[in-house]
Design an enzyme around this catalytic site. Structure first.
Site, short mmCIF file in Angstrom:
data_model
loop_
_atom_site.label_atom_id
_atom_site.label_comp_id
_atom_site.label_asym_id
_atom_site.label_seq_id
_atom_site.Cartn_x
_atom_site.Cartn_y
_atom_site.Cartn_z
N ARG A 241 0.84 -1.18 0.00
CA ARG A 241 0.00 0.00 0.00
C ARG A 241 0.88 1.23 0.00
O ARG A 241 1.96 1.23 0.61
CB ARG A 241 -0.87 0.06 1.26
CG ARG A 241 -2.18 -0.67 1.19
CD ARG A 241 -3.15 -0.03 0.20
NE ARG A 241 -4.41 -0.75 0.12
CZ ARG A 241 -4.61 -1.81 -0.66
NH1 ARG A 241 -3.66 -2.28 -1.43
NH2 ARG A 241 -5.79 -2.41 -0.68
N GLU A 270 -2.00 8.01 -4.18
CA GLU A 270 -2.29 7.59 -5.55
C GLU A 270 -3.75 7.91 -5.91
O GLU A 270 -4.60 7.92 -5.01
CB GLU A 270 -1.99 6.09 -5.73
CG GLU A 270 -2.90 5.17 -4.94
CD GLU A 270 -2.48 3.71 -5.02
OE1 GLU A 270 -1.32 3.39 -4.80
OE2 GLU A 270 -3.39 2.91 -5.31
N HIS A 288 -0.75 0.36 -9.62
CA HIS A 288 -1.54 -0.49 -8.71
C HIS A 288 -2.24 -1.63 -9.46
O HIS A 288 -3.46 -1.73 -9.48
CB HIS A 288 -2.56 0.36 -7.94
CG HIS A 288 -3.02 -0.26 -6.66
ND1 HIS A 288 -3.33 0.46 -5.53
CD2 HIS A 288 -3.20 -1.57 -6.31
CE1 HIS A 288 -3.71 -0.37 -4.56
NE2 HIS A 288 -3.63 -1.61 -5.01
C1 GLV Z 1 -5.27 -4.48 -3.90
O1 GLV Z 1 -4.47 -3.65 -3.64
C2 GLV Z 1 -5.94 -5.28 -2.91
O2 GLV Z 1 -5.83 -4.98 -1.71
O3 GLV Z 1 -6.59 -6.25 -3.29
#
Ligand code: GLV
Length: 322
Positions: A241, A270, A288
């Protein structure tokens, strides 16, 4: 005839999943797929008992106070730092996420980013696309060895373990990890991973990958002081994250070559990216996408839908968080 529950699907999802939800619920969609502001989200949730969310929708005390009919929020993500789970519990709202279905796909991507970072894949591609390649050279884009090196993993949940298996069994890496709690001996043996302190992890890893959930405790777990403990030849990969790495401090460290390179799939704030990260060459940047294969994203949406259906038809979800 009893009326059907009403739900909001906060972002665009696969039409097949929407169709399945329409068999059970009155469904409002967000076909434009523009993330709602908190005020818009609260407005859209009026009269809704369920929400299908992604990391862009924050479910917190203020939202819950404005949406008293809400009973469940089903996140299409394994991470759920967009949920204030204690506030949801206090308001009697169920929270669910999508574990397991994305573990192997996300581990694949962690390894892809590790290798792209260590072997300077995007940096050398930019060089080639810019027309700068006019001769072969012995030391051109020489990177760091992956096979046989030391893989450090911060956060040893399901995804961390899947990365450890790839590193140990596929690339003959020595795997070390740090986690809040140590794994049991059988799991450590299966992953061929050794438990070390965070200081040892930082000092010993050739390639450090972050797979720890975001929380107040993990905020800036990797900042200037931690980077200073790493080898100058080391690489750092964040697929966990934004906010776990201090992005500003990392940009400085990369520019000053305090570590060799980094690979980032997640960012503080982000989709904005710290401008200094955009100008340093020794960082691989992706938007991401660690769980982004069609099969896995569909499985995540299906699991979130199953959670909503199971909750409203049987009173219990498949992957509850509270
Ligand atoms: C993506 O970042 C998730 O947490 O699935």
């Amino acid at each position: 005839m009893t009326s059907r529950p009403a739900i909001l699907i906060a972002r665009a999802v696969f039409p097949e999943v929407v169709a399945r939800l329409r068999e059970h619920f009155e469904v409002e969609t967000n076909d434009l797929d523009a993330p709602f502001t908190p005020v818009e989200l609260a407005q859209r949730l009026q009269g809704k008992q369920g929400a299908m969310t992604t990391g862009s929708e924050r479910i917190d005390a203020a939202l819950l106070a404005a949406c008293p009919e809400l009973r469940i929020a089903a996140n299409i993500a394994v991470g759920y730092n967009n949920f204030d789970v204690p506030a949801m519990t206090a308001a009697g709202v169920l929270a669910t996420n999508t574990p397991d279905v994305l573990t192997e796909t996300t581990a694949d991507f962690g390894f892809a980013l590790l290798m792209a970072t260590a072997r300077r894949v995007t940096e050398s591609e930019h060089f080639l696309r810019a027309g700068l390649w006019n001769r072969w050279a012995l030391d051109m884009f020489a990177g760091a060895e992956v096979h046989g090196s030391i893989l450090g993993i911060l956060g040893m949940g399901r995804i961390g373990q899947a990365i450890a298996r790839r590193g140990a069994h596929g690339f003959g890496m020595k795997v070390i990890y740090h986690n809040r709690s140590r794994l049991d001996a059988a799991t450590e043996a299966e992953c061929q991973a050794s438990y070390v302190s965070k200081d040892q992890l930082l000092a010993q890893a050739d390639h450090l990958i972050l797979v720890v959930p975001y929380s107040a405790e993990s905020h800036h777990a990797i900042g200037a002081a931690e980077i200073a403990q790493m080898k100058p030849t080391a690489t750092l990969v964040n697929i966990a994250r934004g906010g776990i790495v201090d992005d500003a401090a990392l940009a400085v460290a990369l520019r000053e070559k305090r570590i060799a390179a980094a690979g980032l799939d997640v960012f503080e704030g982000e989709p904005k990216v710290h401008p200094d990260l955009l100008t340093v060459p020794n960082v691989v940047l992706t938007p991401h996408i660690a769980s982004a294969t069609l099969k896995t994203r569909r499985a995540m949406a299906d699991l979130a839908a199953d959670n909503l259906i199971a909750f409203f038809t049987r009173g219990e979800a498949l992957t509850p968080l509270n």
